[in-house]
Write a protein that holds these residues in place. Structure first.
Motif, short mmCIF file in Angstrom:
data_model
loop_
_atom_site.label_atom_id
_atom_site.label_comp_id
_atom_site.label_asym_id
_atom_site.label_seq_id
_atom_site.Cartn_x
_atom_site.Cartn_y
_atom_site.Cartn_z
N SER A 1 13.71 14.61 -32.29
CA SER A 1 14.25 14.53 -30.93
C SER A 1 13.42 13.57 -30.08
N GLY A 2 12.09 13.65 -30.21
CA GLY A 2 11.22 12.74 -29.47
C GLY A 2 11.46 11.29 -29.84
N VAL A 3 11.65 11.03 -31.14
CA VAL A 3 11.91 9.67 -31.61
C VAL A 3 13.22 9.14 -31.02
N VAL A 4 14.26 9.97 -31.07
CA VAL A 4 15.58 9.55 -30.56
C VAL A 4 15.51 9.23 -29.07
N ILE A 5 14.79 10.06 -28.31
CA ILE A 5 14.68 9.84 -26.86
C ILE A 5 13.90 8.55 -26.57
N CYS A 6 12.85 8.29 -27.36
CA CYS A 6 12.09 7.04 -27.18
C CYS A 6 12.97 5.81 -27.43
N ILE A 7 13.76 5.87 -28.49
CA ILE A 7 14.66 4.76 -28.81
C ILE A 7 15.71 4.60 -27.70
N LEU A 8 16.18 5.72 -27.15
CA LEU A 8 17.13 5.67 -26.05
C LEU A 8 16.55 4.91 -24.86
N ILE B 1 18.09 1.52 -23.06
CA ILE B 1 18.32 1.38 -21.62
C ILE B 1 17.74 0.06 -21.12
N VAL B 2 16.58 -0.34 -21.68
CA VAL B 2 15.99 -1.63 -21.30
C VAL B 2 16.93 -2.77 -21.67
N VAL B 3 17.54 -2.67 -22.85
CA VAL B 3 18.49 -3.70 -23.30
C VAL B 3 19.67 -3.78 -22.33
N PHE B 4 20.22 -2.63 -21.96
CA PHE B 4 21.32 -2.61 -21.00
C PHE B 4 20.89 -3.18 -19.66
N SER B 5 19.63 -2.95 -19.29
CA SER B 5 19.12 -3.50 -18.04
C SER B 5 19.08 -5.02 -18.09
N ASP B 6 18.67 -5.57 -19.24
CA ASP B 6 18.65 -7.03 -19.39
C ASP B 6 20.06 -7.60 -19.25
N VAL B 7 21.01 -6.94 -19.89
CA VAL B 7 22.39 -7.41 -19.82
C VAL B 7 22.91 -7.29 -18.39
N HIS B 8 22.59 -6.16 -17.74
CA HIS B 8 23.05 -5.92 -16.37
C HIS B 8 22.46 -6.95 -15.41
N ALA B 9 21.20 -7.35 -15.68
CA ALA B 9 20.55 -8.32 -14.79
C ALA B 9 20.89 -9.76 -15.16
N GLY B 10 21.62 -9.92 -16.26
CA GLY B 10 22.02 -11.26 -16.67
C GLY B 10 20.90 -12.08 -17.23
N SER C 1 4.54 4.63 -29.25
CA SER C 1 3.79 4.29 -28.04
C SER C 1 3.96 2.83 -27.66
N LEU C 2 4.07 1.96 -28.66
CA LEU C 2 4.21 0.53 -28.39
C LEU C 2 5.56 0.19 -27.76
N LEU C 3 6.51 1.13 -27.80
CA LEU C 3 7.80 0.87 -27.15
C LEU C 3 7.65 0.67 -25.65
N THR C 4 6.57 1.20 -25.08
CA THR C 4 6.39 1.07 -23.62
C THR C 4 5.74 -0.25 -23.23
N ASP D 1 15.48 -4.80 -12.40
CA ASP D 1 16.60 -3.87 -12.33
C ASP D 1 16.08 -2.43 -12.32
N TRP D 2 16.76 -1.55 -11.58
CA TRP D 2 16.33 -0.15 -11.46
C TRP D 2 16.38 0.59 -12.79
N LEU D 3 17.15 0.08 -13.75
CA LEU D 3 17.24 0.75 -15.04
C LEU D 3 15.90 0.73 -15.79
N TYR D 4 15.04 -0.22 -15.46
CA TYR D 4 13.73 -0.26 -16.11
C TYR D 4 12.93 1.02 -15.82
N TYR D 5 13.02 1.50 -14.60
CA TYR D 5 12.30 2.73 -14.24
C TYR D 5 12.83 3.91 -15.05
N LEU D 6 14.15 3.97 -15.18
CA LEU D 6 14.76 5.03 -15.98
C LEU D 6 14.34 4.93 -17.43
N ALA D 7 14.28 3.70 -17.94
CA ALA D 7 13.88 3.48 -19.33
C ALA D 7 12.44 3.93 -19.57
#
Length: 326
Positions: A135-142, A146-155, A262-265, A283-289
């Motif tokens: 579960s921890g691994v899945v949440i980290c990947i999630l 979110i960062v990827v979606f933030s990049d797309v959202h920010a263009g 840990s390196l995901l951060t 983008d605000w999604l970075y904070y969520l990520a």
């Protein structure tokens, strides 16, 4: 039987060491990324040379300590050679991939190291992953998704000159990272830190020197060397020395999977540095990520009831490996 845990275990010393060291290593990784970007802006693209200086520093410092102590060698030379080869080439391939594909693709595909580490530690180190760990691994990947979606959202996504080639290089590099992390976890638990750092530095320097002679000799001659040009190389070498010196402590306490997660951060720390040091808007999604990945790391680090039994089995395996003739 699934598993059980106690939330008060999050207050344990080991948990704080694992989380704290993981983020220190992540920050050091971020610092190296900024140094590499600085060199690239100056037109200096010699990633293997940067690594060579780090490996030389490891070999000199820890090799000197080892020569003074004259301990019995516990590990096997080909394990250290494999570790150094995977580490050197993993760094080279991922840095090279940035020339061909987008940073978004690199961030997403770099996560391939996580399932690789899970499989390798399960097969070779007999590590068992219960529902809490998964579960921890899945949440980290999630969080990274979110960062990827933030990049797309920010263009900010750019296609790159050859995305297919770049993506292939990232996947290959991430696989080598997994091999490196798993091998280092085995060696740090089966040998000792000084021996590990000495031989990793020695073999890493040899492999890097060969690669420099083949691929980067012309680029090095073209550099207009000065104190200003040399300082980033020195800073990169010192930062990597600290990174490699602290890494065995995390591997002993929490394992290679915790280190990889840990390196995901690191990319998120880079965003925070851009916000507070360079006053850039993100983008605000970075904070969520960042928050999502942090929660995933905390969940992964929670202790399960059968964890000690699993560790006893791992220690038995390592003792059997260590008992073989070297």
């Amino acid at each position: 039987m699934v598993m059980g845990f106690k939330f008060e275990e999050i207050k344990s010393k080991k948990t704080f060491i694992g989380l704290g060291l993981g983020q220190i290593l992540s920050l050091l990784c971020t610092s190296n990324a900024f140094t590499s970007s600085e060199l690239a802006r100056k037109g200096i693209n010699v990633p293997t040379t940067q690594s060579f200086l780090s490996y030389m520093l490891l070999a000199i410092v820890y090799g000197g300590i080892m020569l003074y102590r004259r301990p019995t060698i516990k590990g096997k030379w080909y394990h250290y050679c494999l570790l150094a080869l995977a580490d050197v080439e993993g760094n080279f391939l991922v840095v090279k991939a940035n020339q061909y594909t987008s940073i978004t693709s690199v961030m997403l595909l770099d996560c391939w190291a996580i399932p690789c580490v899970l499989v390798l530690t399960w097969v070779f180190l007999k590590t068992k992953y219960r529902l809490m760990k998964i579960s921890g691994v899945v949440i980290c990947i999630l969080g990274v998704v979110i960062v990827v979606f933030s990049d797309v959202h920010a263009g900010s996504q750019a296609g790159g000159s050859n995305p297919v080639k770049g993506d292939f290089l990232v996947v290959a590099g991430a696989t080598l990272y997994a091999v490196s992390n798993t091998t280092e976890e085995f060696l740090v638990k089966n040998a000792n830190t000084v021996e590990l750092m000495t031989f990793m530095g020695l073999f890493g320097a040899i492999i890097s020197a060969i690669q420099i002679a083949i691929f980067e000799r012309g680029d090095l001659k073209a550099i207009n060397w000065s104190a200003e040009a040399a300082f980033p190389f020195l800073r990169f070498a010192v930062t990597m020395f600290l990174f490699y010196s602290l890494l065995p402590v995390l591997l002993k306490t929490s394992g290679s999977t915790m280190f990889t997660l840990s390196l995901l951060t690191s990319d998120m720390w880079a965003v925070l540095i851009r916000i507070f040091a360079y006053h850039e808007k993100v983008d605000w999604l970075y904070y969520l990520a960042f928050g999502t990945t942090a929660i995933g790391l905390i969940i992964y680090s929670m202790k399960e009831k059968d964890e000690e039994k699993q560790k006893d089995e791992q220690r038995k395996l390592l003792d059997e490996e260590g008992g073989e003739e070297i």
